[in-house]
Motif scaffolding. Structure first.
Motif, PDB file in Angstrom:
ATOM      1  N   CYS A 142       0.872  -1.179   0.000  1.00  0.00           N
ATOM      2  CA  CYS A 142       0.000   0.000   0.000  1.00  0.00           C
ATOM      3  C   CYS A 142       0.906   1.224   0.000  1.00  0.00           C
ATOM      4  CB  CYS A 142      -0.899  -0.015   1.227  1.00  0.00           C
ATOM      5  SG  CYS A 142      -1.966   1.444   1.358  1.00  0.00           S
ATOM      6  N   VAL A 143       0.804   2.062  -1.039  1.00  0.00           N
ATOM      7  CA  VAL A 143       1.740   3.178  -1.190  1.00  0.00           C
ATOM      8  C   VAL A 143       1.031   4.523  -1.186  1.00  0.00           C
ATOM      9  CG1 VAL A 143       3.400   1.749  -2.454  1.00  0.00           C
ATOM     10  CG2 VAL A 143       1.691   3.060  -3.739  1.00  0.00           C
ATOM     11  N   SER A 144       1.793   5.560  -0.844  1.00  0.00           N
ATOM     12  CA  SER A 144       1.287   6.934  -0.795  1.00  0.00           C
ATOM     13  C   SER A 144       1.574   7.649  -2.111  1.00  0.00           C
ATOM     14  CB  SER A 144       1.947   7.696   0.349  1.00  0.00           C
ATOM     15  OG  SER A 144       1.597   7.138   1.594  1.00  0.00           O
ATOM     16  N   SER A 145       0.772   8.684  -2.391  1.00  0.00           N
ATOM     17  CA  SER A 145       0.955   9.464  -3.617  1.00  0.00           C
ATOM     18  C   SER A 145       1.207  10.950  -3.341  1.00  0.00           C
ATOM     19  CB  SER A 145      -0.263   9.315  -4.539  1.00  0.00           C
ATOM     20  OG  SER A 145      -1.445   9.690  -3.856  1.00  0.00           O
ATOM     21  N   GLN A 146       0.982  11.384  -2.098  1.00  0.00           N
ATOM     22  CA  GLN A 146       1.218  12.777  -1.718  1.00  0.00           C
ATOM     23  C   GLN A 146       1.779  12.828  -0.298  1.00  0.00           C
ATOM     24  OE1 GLN A 146      -2.896  14.259  -2.308  1.00  0.00           O
ATOM     25  NE2 GLN A 146      -2.112  15.534  -3.957  1.00  0.00           N
ATOM     26  N   VAL A 147       2.442  13.928   0.026  1.00  0.00           N
ATOM     27  CA  VAL A 147       2.835  14.197   1.412  1.00  0.00           C
ATOM     28  C   VAL A 147       1.655  14.916   2.050  1.00  0.00           C
ATOM     29  CG1 VAL A 147       4.480  15.319   2.945  1.00  0.00           C
ATOM     30  CG2 VAL A 147       5.258  14.457   0.721  1.00  0.00           C
ATOM     31  N   GLY A 148       0.913  14.196   2.909  1.00  0.00           N
ATOM     32  CA  GLY A 148      -0.319  14.755   3.454  1.00  0.00           C
ATOM     33  C   GLY A 148      -1.440  14.662   2.434  1.00  0.00           C
ATOM     34  N   CYS A 149      -2.508  15.413   2.679  1.00  0.00           N
ATOM     35  CA  CYS A 149      -3.669  15.375   1.782  1.00  0.00           C
ATOM     36  C   CYS A 149      -4.483  16.642   1.966  1.00  0.00           C
ATOM     37  CB  CYS A 149      -4.534  14.149   2.092  1.00  0.00           C
ATOM     38  SG  CYS A 149      -5.866  13.869   0.902  1.00  0.00           S
ATOM     39  N   SER A 150      -5.139  17.065   0.897  1.00  0.00           N
ATOM     40  CA  SER A 150      -5.928  18.305   0.948  1.00  0.00           C
ATOM     41  C   SER A 150      -7.427  18.054   1.077  1.00  0.00           C
ATOM     42  CB  SER A 150      -5.663  19.138  -0.318  1.00  0.00           C
ATOM     43  OG  SER A 150      -6.015  18.397  -1.474  1.00  0.00           O
ATOM     44  N   LEU A 151      -7.848  16.789   1.129  1.00  0.00           N
ATOM     45  CA  LEU A 151      -9.283  16.491   1.023  1.00  0.00           C
ATOM     46  C   LEU A 151     -10.045  16.475   2.348  1.00  0.00           C
ATOM     47  CD1 LEU A 151      -9.512  13.879  -1.860  1.00  0.00           C
ATOM     48  CD2 LEU A 151      -9.498  16.376  -1.942  1.00  0.00           C
ATOM     49  N   THR A 152      -9.377  16.441   3.466  1.00  0.00           N
ATOM     50  CA  THR A 152      -9.989  16.544   4.805  1.00  0.00           C
ATOM     51  C   THR A 152     -11.153  15.574   5.053  1.00  0.00           C
ATOM     52  OG1 THR A 152     -11.526  18.364   4.242  1.00  0.00           O
ATOM     53  CG2 THR A 152      -9.307  18.984   4.977  1.00  0.00           C
ATOM     54  N   CYS A 153     -11.026  14.331   4.593  1.00  0.00           N
ATOM     55  CA  CYS A 153     -12.032  13.321   4.935  1.00  0.00           C
ATOM     56  C   CYS A 153     -12.013  13.125   6.452  1.00  0.00           C
ATOM     57  CB  CYS A 153     -11.740  12.005   4.222  1.00  0.00           C
ATOM     58  SG  CYS A 153     -11.846  12.132   2.414  1.00  0.00           S
ATOM     59  N   LYS A 154     -13.193  13.124   7.062  1.00  0.00           N
ATOM     60  CA  LYS A 154     -13.291  13.221   8.516  1.00  0.00           C
ATOM     61  C   LYS A 154     -12.850  11.968   9.268  1.00  0.00           C
ATOM     62  CE  LYS A 154     -14.894  17.306   7.913  1.00  0.00           C
ATOM     63  NZ  LYS A 154     -13.882  18.367   7.850  1.00  0.00           N
ATOM     64  N   PHE A 155     -12.811  10.828   8.592  1.00  0.00           N
ATOM     65  CA  PHE A 155     -12.483   9.571   9.255  1.00  0.00           C
ATOM     66  C   PHE A 155     -11.034   9.153   9.027  1.00  0.00           C
ATOM     67  CE2 PHE A 155     -14.340   9.005   5.091  1.00  0.00           C
ATOM     68  CZ  PHE A 155     -13.383   8.235   4.443  1.00  0.00           C
ATOM     69  N   CYS A 156     -10.279   9.944   8.277  1.00  0.00           N
ATOM     70  CA  CYS A 156      -8.939   9.546   7.837  1.00  0.00           C
ATOM     71  C   CYS A 156      -7.873  10.380   8.543  1.00  0.00           C
ATOM     72  CB  CYS A 156      -8.830   9.731   6.317  1.00  0.00           C
ATOM     73  SG  CYS A 156      -7.184   9.412   5.654  1.00  0.00           S
ATOM     74  N   ALA A 157      -6.867   9.725   9.117  1.00  0.00           N
ATOM     75  CA  ALA A 157      -5.806  10.454   9.829  1.00  0.00           C
ATOM     76  C   ALA A 157      -5.067  11.404   8.891  1.00  0.00           C
ATOM     77  CB  ALA A 157      -4.825   9.466  10.465  1.00  0.00           C
ATOM     78  N   THR A 158      -4.844  10.987   7.640  1.00  0.00           N
ATOM     79  CA  THR A 158      -4.145  11.857   6.684  1.00  0.00           C
ATOM     80  C   THR A 158      -4.961  13.108   6.392  1.00  0.00           C
ATOM     81  OG1 THR A 158      -3.285   9.830   5.668  1.00  0.00           O
ATOM     82  CG2 THR A 158      -2.906  11.885   4.487  1.00  0.00           C
TER      83      THR A 158
END
Length: 353
Positions: free
Chosen positions: A109-125
């Protein structure tokens, strides 16, 4: 006074551009092909390891180029054999990647960004700021390092890759596509595209672009509610990409690729766990050939969501199956090692600071 020139990130340039550099360095252009093979086929992180390249040329490479390879910062080993890594990038940013062993499979399972801009409420990222997109080589390196872990710890090669780590892959479209090319090409890792799944929170125009590009890998939509009001609550991206817009984009994608879609659905207690929620999901599934993965949730400190009870999850899945929908239950992995997306990187960032 001599001016120090910046070294070129050698994996950021094409083979043709590398050949042009070699000619300017009074080197044979075919040598560039050998170096390119070391970089992408043999996953070499050091010029010194390029054994069929002369010492003189290796010195020239070291003077002019750099390999900005990803390194393992920290690894956690779960009782269920899951291995979670925080990786450190050349600019000290942290990302995550996970090795998930299951019977008959070794999945990275790999990442595509450093952090995230989408602010999904259930996701730590979603509680982290997006710092930047990952380069294709930084995604590729995660696969290489996790593949090495699979062989070293379990004696088995990597079989699958999922872009389900930190970040939204379709907001880093070009680099994700370039990384898939490096992973699947004969000049790269030569993995089958059908072994790769890219997961999106749902960006309609980019799903259509996947269709236009006739991608060969699998597409998963992180759905979690088939009701706009509920989905808006937990996934703000839905406000600009409604379920109707997503359904249209997915139908377009399927028409172009003939690839069925996977819907990922976490059944949250008291939020999306009723029969009505299952009815709405089944209706959404009728748009095109698909399957549903019901995913067990890894709770995070930043949110109050918890899994629905076992009985409710089973009833939910049973209803979908009775509607003829291929439905799988995916148990949570690595509960004892901060395995929810973004948790380990957040912890390591705190320690780093």
């Amino acid at each position: 006074m001599s001016i120090k020139k910046d070294k070129i990130d050698i994996r950021s340039i094409s083979l043709q551009t590398l050949q042009e550099h070699f000619i300017r360095m009074d080197e044979k252009s075919f040598r560039a092909k050998q170096v390119y093979e070391w970089l992408w086929k043999k996953s070499c992180f050091s010029f010194d390891e390029m054994s069929n390249i002369s010492k003189e040329l290796r010195n020239k490479l070291d003077e002019n180029f750099v390999i900005n390879n990803v390194k393992i910062n920290n690894s956690q080993f779960s009782a269920d054999k899951t291995i979670k890594n925080s990786f450190i990038l050349h600019d000290t940013h942290l990302i995550e990647g996970v090795l998930i062993p299951t019977p008959g499979r070794m999945t990275a399972c790999v990442s595509s960004q450093v952090g995230c801009s989408l602010t999904c409420k259930f996701c730590a990222t979603g509680y982290m700021e997006r710092k930047r997109n990952l380069n294709p080589d930084e995604i590729y390196d995660q696969v290489v390092l996790i593949s090495k872990q699979a062989m070293e710890n379990y004696g088995q090669p990597l079989t699958n890759i999922v872009y389900m780590g930190m970040g939204e892959p379709l907001l880093n479209y070009k680099n994700v596509m370039d990384s898939v090319e490096k992973i699947t090409s004969e000049d790269g890792l030569n993995m089958a595209a059908k072994r790769i799944t890219v997961s999106t929170a749902g960006i309609a125009k980019m799903i259509k672009k996947l269709g236009d590009d006739q991608v060969k890998f699998n597409l998963a939509l992180s759905l979690h509610a088939a009701n706009d009001e509920k989905r808006n609550t937990i996934m703000p991206i839905n406000e600009q990409n409604s379920l109707k817009a997503l359904a249209e984009a997915l139908k377009y994608y399927y028409a172009k690729t003939k690839n069925p879609v996977t819907y990922e659905y976490i059944v949250f207690d008291g939020f999306n766990d009723t029969l009505q929620d299952a009815i709405e999901l089944a209706k959404f599934c009728k748009h095109l050939p698909c399957k549903v993965n019901i995913i067990e949730y890894n709770p995070i400190a930043f949110a109050s969501f918890i899994n629905a009870g076992e009985d409710k999850i089973e009833a939910f899945a049973d209803y979908l199956r009775k509607q003829g929908i291929n439905t799988n239950l995916r148990r949570s992995r690595g509960k004892d090692i901060d395995a929810a997306c973004g948790q380990l990187a957040i912890k390591d960032k705190v320690n780093q600071d």
